[in-house]
Design a protein around this motif. Structure first.
Motif, PDB file in Angstrom:
ATOM      1  N   ASN A   1       5.350  -0.613   2.078  1.00 49.24           N
ATOM      2  CA  ASN A   1       4.581   0.518   2.025  1.00 49.24           C
ATOM      3  C   ASN A   1       5.609   1.444   1.025  1.00 49.24           C
ATOM      4  O   ASN A   1       7.047   1.461   1.203  1.00 49.24           O
ATOM      5  CB  ASN A   1       4.506   1.115   3.266  1.00 49.24           C
ATOM      6  CG  ASN A   1       4.024   2.714   3.169  1.00 49.24           C
ATOM      7  OD1 ASN A   1       4.722   3.673   3.612  1.00 49.24           O
ATOM      8  ND2 ASN A   1       2.833   2.890   2.780  1.00 49.24           N
TER       9      ASN A   1
ATOM     10  N   ALA B   1      -0.107   6.080   7.934  1.00 49.31           N
ATOM     11  CA  ALA B   1      -0.449   4.660   7.193  1.00 49.31           C
ATOM     12  C   ALA B   1       0.087   3.526   7.696  1.00 49.31           C
ATOM     13  O   ALA B   1      -0.435   2.657   8.370  1.00 49.31           O
ATOM     14  CB  ALA B   1       0.193   4.826   5.646  1.00 49.31           C
TER      15      ALA B   1
ATOM     16  N   PHE C   1       0.862  -1.218  -0.128  1.00 49.32           N
ATOM     17  CA  PHE C   1      -0.051   0.117  -0.236  1.00 49.32           C
ATOM     18  C   PHE C   1       0.941   1.064   0.041  1.00 49.32           C
ATOM     19  O   PHE C   1       1.914   1.369   0.667  1.00 49.32           O
ATOM     20  CB  PHE C   1      -0.972  -0.063   1.309  1.00 49.32           C
ATOM     21  CG  PHE C   1      -0.271   0.012   2.715  1.00 49.32           C
ATOM     22  CD1 PHE C   1      -0.022   1.095   3.191  1.00 49.32           C
ATOM     23  CD2 PHE C   1       0.406  -1.316   3.058  1.00 49.32           C
ATOM     24  CE1 PHE C   1       0.707   1.018   4.715  1.00 49.32           C
ATOM     25  CE2 PHE C   1       0.897  -1.195   4.312  1.00 49.32           C
ATOM     26  CZ  PHE C   1       1.142  -0.062   5.013  1.00 49.32           C
TER      27      PHE C   1
ATOM     28  N   ILE D   1      -3.631   5.902   4.308  1.00 44.71           N
ATOM     29  CA  ILE D   1      -3.942   4.703   3.447  1.00 44.71           C
ATOM     30  C   ILE D   1      -5.071   4.944   2.276  1.00 44.71           C
ATOM     31  O   ILE D   1      -5.880   5.936   2.678  1.00 44.71           O
ATOM     32  CB  ILE D   1      -4.312   3.405   4.202  1.00 44.71           C
ATOM     33  CG1 ILE D   1      -5.368   3.585   4.820  1.00 44.71           C
ATOM     34  CG2 ILE D   1      -2.989   3.095   5.126  1.00 44.71           C
ATOM     35  CD1 ILE D   1      -6.158   2.387   5.627  1.00 44.71           C
TER      36      ILE D   1
END
Length: 214
Positions: free
Chosen positions: A142, A159, A96, A103
């Motif tokens: 990430n 996030a 992600f 996010i």
């Protein structure tokens, strides 16, 4: 055989999005691992109505045996599919990006579906929370274009820190891997070096996972 659920949370092409490249690198690295059963849950490809009153209306109708509307049926089915996918997994890998300090909304919807008392956690008779997914493990992949690991910027990052709090803190999963590629937009002269180093870390995490369950 271990069941690995890979939650893909970026629909931008890998040529443009680093977390998409991280996903592809991970998948390529575990390809052919006979001891791993890999399933991808692409939050942008799934039909996932946003969590809200439609779901609560559906719950009420289901209790009374009433007919659900189209959106109510869709959200009930989507929530169950997400929960089933998480239940079946021994290891969950999340790929992600950091978008607007947090996010993507689609990943948040996945979390909303599975963040359920009696499923991911529960409360005892004294009101203490108990984690219900301590038998599962999580890996976070990430990417973020700026630098957020510095102490002055870290409080803005919501996030990876949020994912840790949800899946590690509330659900109780053991976080066995975390790769963050950052700064490639802030330092374009070092971008290739930063990205390649991060992708090599993704390969290491993937290879370690395959070896652990060989």
């Amino acid at each position: 055989m271990k069941n690995v659920l890979v939650v893909k949370a970026n629909n931008r092409p890998a040529a443009e999005a680093i977390s998409s490249r991280m996903y592809e690198t991970f998948m390529e690295s575990v390809k052919g691992a006979e001891n791993l059963n890999i399933t991808t849950y692409d939050v942008f490809a799934e039909d996932m109505p946003y969590f809200g009153q439609d779901l609560f209306n559906a719950f009420g109708k289901m209790q009374n045996g009433a007919e659900l509307t189209d959106v109510e049926s869709r959200i009930v089915a989507a929530k169950q599919k997400a929960m089933d996918a998480l239940s079946a997994a021994d290891v969950v890998v999340f790929a992600f990006p950091l978008w607007n300090l947090t996010i993507p909304a689609k990943l948040q919807t996945f979390i909303d579906y599975v963040y359920a008392a009696g499923f991911a956690f529960k409360f005892d008779s004294e009101g203490n929370m108990q984690q219900l997914m301590t038998d599962k493990k999580a890996i976070f992949l990430n990417a973020r274009g700026g630098y957020y690991s510095a102490p002055e910027a870290a409080p803005m990052e919501m996030a990876v820190s949020y994912m840790r709090n949800v899946f590690g803190g509330v659900f109780g999963m053991e976080i066995i891997g975390e790769v963050v590629i950052e700064g490639h937009n802030a330092s374009p002269d070092k971008a290739n070096e930063i990205i390649e180093a991060g992708l090599n870390q993704v390969k290491e995490v993937a290879n370690k996972l395959a070896l652990q369950h060989a």
